[in-house]
Write an enzyme that holds these catalytic residues in place. Structure first.
Site, mmCIF file in Angstrom:
data_model
loop_
_atom_site.group_PDB
_atom_site.id
_atom_site.type_symbol
_atom_site.label_atom_id
_atom_site.label_comp_id
_atom_site.label_asym_id
_atom_site.label_seq_id
_atom_site.Cartn_x
_atom_site.Cartn_y
_atom_site.Cartn_z
ATOM 1 N N ASN A 244 11.736 57.765 -13.075
ATOM 2 C CA ASN A 244 12.037 58.697 -14.175
ATOM 3 C C ASN A 244 13.145 58.158 -15.068
ATOM 4 O OD1 ASN A 244 10.274 60.686 -13.494
ATOM 5 N ND2 ASN A 244 11.757 61.908 -12.371
ATOM 6 N N ARG A 272 4.869 41.606 -51.318
ATOM 7 C CA ARG A 272 3.609 40.861 -51.382
ATOM 8 C C ARG A 272 2.768 41.354 -52.562
ATOM 9 N NH1 ARG A 272 0.904 36.266 -50.021
ATOM 10 N NH2 ARG A 272 -1.304 36.701 -49.653
ATOM 11 N N GLU A 368 5.508 51.088 -15.716
ATOM 12 C CA GLU A 368 6.208 52.385 -15.550
ATOM 13 C C GLU A 368 5.219 53.546 -15.658
ATOM 14 O OE1 GLU A 368 9.370 52.837 -14.900
ATOM 15 O OE2 GLU A 368 10.468 51.076 -15.610
HETATM 16 P P1 TGC Z 1 2.758 62.949 -5.491
HETATM 17 O O1 TGC Z 1 2.059 63.477 -4.261
HETATM 18 O O2 TGC Z 1 2.405 63.528 -6.807
HETATM 19 O O3 TGC Z 1 4.320 63.053 -5.287
HETATM 20 C C1 TGC Z 1 4.964 62.612 -4.108
HETATM 21 C C2 TGC Z 1 6.349 63.220 -4.101
HETATM 22 O O4 TGC Z 1 7.097 62.700 -5.211
HETATM 23 C C3 TGC Z 1 7.459 63.753 -6.110
HETATM 24 N N1 TGC Z 1 7.297 63.219 -7.472
HETATM 25 C C4 TGC Z 1 8.324 62.908 -8.239
HETATM 26 N N2 TGC Z 1 9.641 63.029 -8.055
HETATM 27 C C5 TGC Z 1 10.436 62.625 -9.043
HETATM 28 N N3 TGC Z 1 9.965 62.105 -10.183
HETATM 29 C C6 TGC Z 1 8.649 61.950 -10.412
HETATM 30 N N4 TGC Z 1 8.217 61.405 -11.555
HETATM 31 C C7 TGC Z 1 7.754 62.374 -9.408
HETATM 32 N N5 TGC Z 1 6.409 62.365 -9.277
HETATM 33 C C8 TGC Z 1 6.145 62.898 -8.086
HETATM 34 C C9 TGC Z 1 6.506 64.892 -5.796
HETATM 35 O O5 TGC Z 1 7.043 66.124 -6.147
HETATM 36 C C10 TGC Z 1 6.322 64.729 -4.308
HETATM 37 O O6 TGC Z 1 7.471 65.253 -3.676
HETATM 38 P P2 TGC Z 1 7.329 66.007 -2.254
HETATM 39 O O7 TGC Z 1 8.727 66.430 -1.946
HETATM 40 O O8 TGC Z 1 6.373 67.131 -2.485
HETATM 41 O O9 TGC Z 1 6.797 64.979 -1.312
HETATM 42 O O10 TGC Z 1 2.564 61.383 -5.513
HETATM 43 P P3 TGC Z 1 1.295 60.531 -5.731
HETATM 44 O O11 TGC Z 1 1.302 59.489 -4.693
HETATM 45 O O12 TGC Z 1 0.072 61.405 -5.849
HETATM 46 O O13 TGC Z 1 1.609 59.822 -7.132
HETATM 47 C C11 TGC Z 1 1.541 60.430 -8.326
HETATM 48 C C12 TGC Z 1 1.597 59.371 -9.471
HETATM 49 C C13 TGC Z 1 0.233 58.768 -9.726
HETATM 50 C C14 TGC Z 1 2.031 60.144 -10.710
HETATM 51 C C15 TGC Z 1 2.612 58.252 -9.146
HETATM 52 O O14 TGC Z 1 2.170 57.478 -8.106
HETATM 53 C C16 TGC Z 1 2.896 57.360 -10.328
HETATM 54 O O15 TGC Z 1 3.778 57.663 -11.110
HETATM 55 N N6 TGC Z 1 2.188 56.194 -10.461
HETATM 56 C C17 TGC Z 1 2.522 55.192 -11.453
HETATM 57 C C18 TGC Z 1 3.194 54.023 -10.757
HETATM 58 C C19 TGC Z 1 4.291 53.419 -11.595
HETATM 59 O O16 TGC Z 1 4.776 53.992 -12.551
HETATM 60 N N7 TGC Z 1 4.744 52.241 -11.213
HETATM 61 C C20 TGC Z 1 5.844 51.622 -11.886
HETATM 62 C C21 TGC Z 1 6.312 50.406 -11.139
HETATM 63 S S1 TGC Z 1 7.895 49.840 -11.682
HETATM 64 C C22 TGC Z 1 7.611 49.199 -13.193
HETATM 65 O O17 TGC Z 1 6.564 49.243 -13.765
HETATM 66 C C23 TGC Z 1 8.791 48.577 -13.809
HETATM 67 S S2 TGC Z 1 8.504 47.818 -15.334
HETATM 68 C C24 TGC Z 1 10.118 47.653 -15.717
HETATM 69 C C25 TGC Z 1 10.433 46.979 -16.952
HETATM 70 O O18 TGC Z 1 10.273 45.736 -17.049
HETATM 71 O O19 TGC Z 1 10.971 47.679 -17.864
HETATM 72 P P1 FAD Z 2 -4.225 49.764 -12.004
HETATM 73 O O1 FAD Z 2 -3.472 50.795 -11.258
HETATM 74 O O2 FAD Z 2 -5.183 48.929 -11.253
HETATM 75 O O3 FAD Z 2 -4.966 50.478 -13.221
HETATM 76 C C1 FAD Z 2 -5.987 49.807 -13.975
HETATM 77 C C2 FAD Z 2 -6.559 50.808 -14.968
HETATM 78 O O4 FAD Z 2 -7.131 51.921 -14.250
HETATM 79 C C3 FAD Z 2 -5.502 51.394 -15.904
HETATM 80 O O5 FAD Z 2 -6.059 51.589 -17.178
HETATM 81 C C4 FAD Z 2 -5.189 52.751 -15.281
HETATM 82 O O6 FAD Z 2 -4.723 53.706 -16.238
HETATM 83 C C5 FAD Z 2 -6.550 53.131 -14.727
HETATM 84 N N1 FAD Z 2 -6.436 54.070 -13.608
HETATM 85 C C6 FAD Z 2 -5.866 53.852 -12.393
HETATM 86 N N2 FAD Z 2 -5.940 54.961 -11.638
HETATM 87 C C7 FAD Z 2 -6.551 55.906 -12.394
HETATM 88 C C8 FAD Z 2 -6.904 57.269 -12.192
HETATM 89 N N3 FAD Z 2 -6.620 57.922 -11.055
HETATM 90 N N4 FAD Z 2 -7.536 57.923 -13.195
HETATM 91 C C9 FAD Z 2 -7.806 57.306 -14.366
HETATM 92 N N5 FAD Z 2 -7.486 56.016 -14.633
HETATM 93 C C10 FAD Z 2 -6.862 55.331 -13.647
HETATM 94 N N6 FAD Z 2 6.054 46.898 -11.135
HETATM 95 C C11 FAD Z 2 7.157 46.971 -10.366
HETATM 96 O O7 FAD Z 2 7.119 47.522 -9.266
HETATM 97 N N7 FAD Z 2 8.348 46.444 -10.776
HETATM 98 C C12 FAD Z 2 8.476 45.805 -11.959
HETATM 99 O O8 FAD Z 2 9.585 45.353 -12.313
HETATM 100 C C13 FAD Z 2 7.316 45.682 -12.794
HETATM 101 N N8 FAD Z 2 7.399 44.972 -13.955
HETATM 102 C C14 FAD Z 2 6.253 44.748 -14.671
HETATM 103 C C15 FAD Z 2 6.302 43.879 -15.769
HETATM 104 C C16 FAD Z 2 5.143 43.606 -16.496
HETATM 105 C C17 FAD Z 2 5.190 42.647 -17.630
HETATM 106 C C18 FAD Z 2 3.926 44.260 -16.141
HETATM 107 C C19 FAD Z 2 2.681 44.024 -16.954
HETATM 108 C C20 FAD Z 2 3.868 45.106 -15.054
HETATM 109 C C21 FAD Z 2 5.024 45.344 -14.280
HETATM 110 N N9 FAD Z 2 4.983 46.127 -13.125
HETATM 111 C C22 FAD Z 2 6.102 46.254 -12.338
HETATM 112 C C23 FAD Z 2 3.718 46.658 -12.647
HETATM 113 C C24 FAD Z 2 3.243 47.917 -13.364
HETATM 114 O O9 FAD Z 2 4.014 49.026 -13.007
HETATM 115 C C25 FAD Z 2 1.762 48.140 -13.029
HETATM 116 O O10 FAD Z 2 1.039 47.126 -13.696
HETATM 117 C C26 FAD Z 2 1.280 49.510 -13.436
HETATM 118 O O11 FAD Z 2 1.836 50.513 -12.617
HETATM 119 C C27 FAD Z 2 -0.252 49.626 -13.383
HETATM 120 O O12 FAD Z 2 -0.760 49.117 -12.207
HETATM 121 P P2 FAD Z 2 -1.968 48.037 -12.217
HETATM 122 O O13 FAD Z 2 -1.635 46.989 -13.201
HETATM 123 O O14 FAD Z 2 -2.225 47.656 -10.821
HETATM 124 O O15 FAD Z 2 -3.205 48.819 -12.811
#
Ligand code: TGC
Ligand code: FAD
Length: 415
Positions: A244, A272, A368
């Site tokens: 978050n 331009r 994210e």
């Molecule tokens: P779910 O069953 O919905 O929730 C599990 C527990 O977590 C709580 N919760 C949250 N709490 C705080 N903030 C949030 N945003 C929360 N979302 C859920 C929820 O209330 C529950 O709590 P409890 O006490 O009831 O157990 O969880 P789920 O497994 O079904 O997942 C839901 C989902 C799909 C929304 C979640 O998995 C998700 O957000 N997926 C996206 C993954 C993601 O964002 N990955 C990012 C990786 S890091 C990254 O990309 C860094 S890039 C950095 C950069 O270079 O800038």
């Molecule tokens: P997937 O989860 O495989 O999704 C593929 C496609 O399917 C997407 O379009 C998605 O929206 C769709 N999809 C998936 N599930 C569903 C559903 N239930 N319903 C409908 N559509 C769905 N991660 C970290 O942990 N730390 C980092 O520092 C970090 N840095 C990153 C830096 C870069 C440059 C990039 C590109 C990614 C980084 N990530 C990091 C990973 C990033 O968080 C993931 O790429 C992202 O969460 C999506 O996961 P995925 O690529 O495996 O796609």
């Protein structure tokens, strides 16, 4: 050196305090003087300008919204403006700051022990130590709850096995915040560079965020001291709570990227000339594009301002962050596309910043939480029905309501 004049159609500045404007303008100047002159070359060479990290530290931009350890404790609007200005320079620079601040310092400050904070926060704040956040795995991106990485307790150690992928700063970090499954649910761990059994490597071939290092982490019987677990972490919720914070920064950052593209397109369109000596800015179709961009940027500004208010009041919910991340990054993506069109052939040249932003925003749209995942978070909030998993057939639903469900599913029962 050209100074960025800002984008402010509806006197957004009137909402800002003098201090907030000063902080924004300081970062704006840093970006104009230190980022813009080098960033296209970094993008060409796929090189992260890590040499800026100590300078960002000297400006107190790492952990700028925290108060412990002498950190500046910026308010939520000022912090957002910092992210906006950094991302105007490059999404990779904003990533460098938001990963370090929101994804590494925040979990240590929130879930860590006093010893962990003393050990890591000063170095991370100064930019002399780099951190990364390992949640995503090769097979689990949008659904991190299903992660395979495991940590097992063995005497005075935790033993980690598994892999993380797509980790910003993963191959250069001194310390990694790693999420792993334990007998007690998912927990966060601090894994230090050089620990036996921990290997990191840079991922190559990216056409987006080229000025940011992305790496993969692998753990093979990697033993870390028992004191390296983040004691306050409790399940995937702790990782999502951490996300978050970074997503909040991206909500503002997206506007910075959009502003840079809008500003570049406007200047270009005024200069331009095509057809009968007229600037292309005089054509209605070009004006419509500029009008769309400035309207959406302006709406995005007021959206994040309200988000900041909710955050400060302690009433910000995950779905609020999802709406702003989803909207403002989408606006940035559309602005990059429109700006590229306005620049014609020059729109694909790195003589201008537009194509770099256009490529970068594809990562920001995905990481994210993807655009669609945030749509589903909003959908779940308004309907009360989470739809992350595909709907079950009536038969599966009936069986799920009975104790025999696992056996029936395992036997291949389906629709
Ligand atoms: P779910 O069953 O919905 O929730 C599990 C527990 O977590 C709580 N919760 C949250 N709490 C705080 N903030 C949030 N945003 C929360 N979302 C859920 C929820 O209330 C529950 O709590 P409890 O006490 O009831 O157990 O969880 P789920 O497994 O079904 O997942 C839901 C989902 C799909 C929304 C979640 O998995 C998700 O957000 N997926 C996206 C993954 C993601 O964002 N990955 C990012 C990786 S890091 C990254 O990309 C860094 S890039 C950095 C950069 O270079 O800038
Ligand atoms: P997937 O989860 O495989 O999704 C593929 C496609 O399917 C997407 O379009 C998605 O929206 C769709 N999809 C998936 N599930 C569903 C559903 N239930 N319903 C409908 N559509 C769905 N991660 C970290 O942990 N730390 C980092 O520092 C970090 N840095 C990153 C830096 C870069 C440059 C990039 C590109 C990614 C980084 N990530 C990091 C990973 C990033 O968080 C993931 O790429 C992202 O969460 C999506 O996961 P995925 O690529 O495996 O796609």
């Amino acid at each position: 050196m050209e100074r960025f004049p800002g984008v402010d159609f509806m006197n957004f500045d009137s909402l800002l305090s003098g201090e907030e404007r000063l902080i924004r303008d300081t970062v704006r100047q840093f970006v104009d003087e230190r980022v813009k002159p080098i960033i296209e070359q970094c993008h060409r060479e796929a090189r992260s300008p890590m040499e800026l990290a100590p300078e960002l530290g000297d400006l107190n931009l790492f952990g700028a919204n925290f108060t412990e350890y002498g950190l500046p404790g910026l308010g939520d609007v000022a912090y957002g403006l910092v992210m906006q200005e950094l991302e105007r320079g490059d999404s990779g620079i904003r990533s460098m700051v938001s990963v370090q601040s929101s994804l590494v310092m925040y979990p240590i400050l929130t879930f860590g022990s006093r010893e962990q904070k003393d050990r890591f926060i000063p170095g991370l704040a100064s930019g002399r130590m780099i951190g990364c956040f390992g949640l995503t795995e090769p097979d689990f991106g949008s659904n991190p709850s299903a992660m395979r990485t495991r940590a097992r307790r063995d005497g005075d150690c935790w033993v980690l096995n598994g892999a993380k992928q797509w980790i910003t700063n993963g191959s250069v970090a001194d310390v990694a915040v790693v999420w792993a499954r334990t007998d007690d649910g998912i927990r966060g761990f601090l894994v230090e560079k050089g620990t036996e059994g921990f290997v990191s490597a840079e991922q190559h071939g990216k056409f987006s965020l080229r000025a940011s290092v992305t790496g993969e982490l692998s753990f093979q019987n990697c033993r870390i001291p028992k004191g390296n677990i983040l004691p306050g972490t409790r399940g995937i919720g702790s990782a999502l709570q951490t996300l978050n914070q970074a997503r909040y920064g991206i909500c503002w950052g997206g506007l910075g990227s959009a502003m840079e593209c809008y500003h570049t397109a406007l200047e270009y369109a005024r200069q331009r000339v095509q057809f009968a000596g007229q600037p292309i800015a005089s054509h209605q179709l070009v004006q419509e594009k500029l009008a769309w961009m400035i309207t959406e940027i302006t709406k995005g500004q007021f959206l994040v301002y309200q988000l900041a208010g909710l955050k400060t009041a302690g009433t910000m919910e995950p779905q609020h962050v999802s709406m702003c991340k989803r909207n403002n990054v989408w606006v940035a993506r559309e602005c990059a596309k429109l700006a590229r069109e306005i620049l014609g052939a020059n729109g694909i040249s790195d003589e201008y910043p537009v194509v770099r932003h256009m490529l970068n925003i594809e990562s920001v749209y995905t990481y994210e939480g993807t655009h669609d995942i945030h749509g589903l978070v909003i959908g779940a909030a308004v309907t009360g029905i989470p739809s992350f998993n595909p709907p079950m057939s009536r038969r599966q639903a009936r069986e799920a309501a009975t104790d025999s469900a696992p056996a029936a599913v395992a036997a291949g029962a389906g629709s």
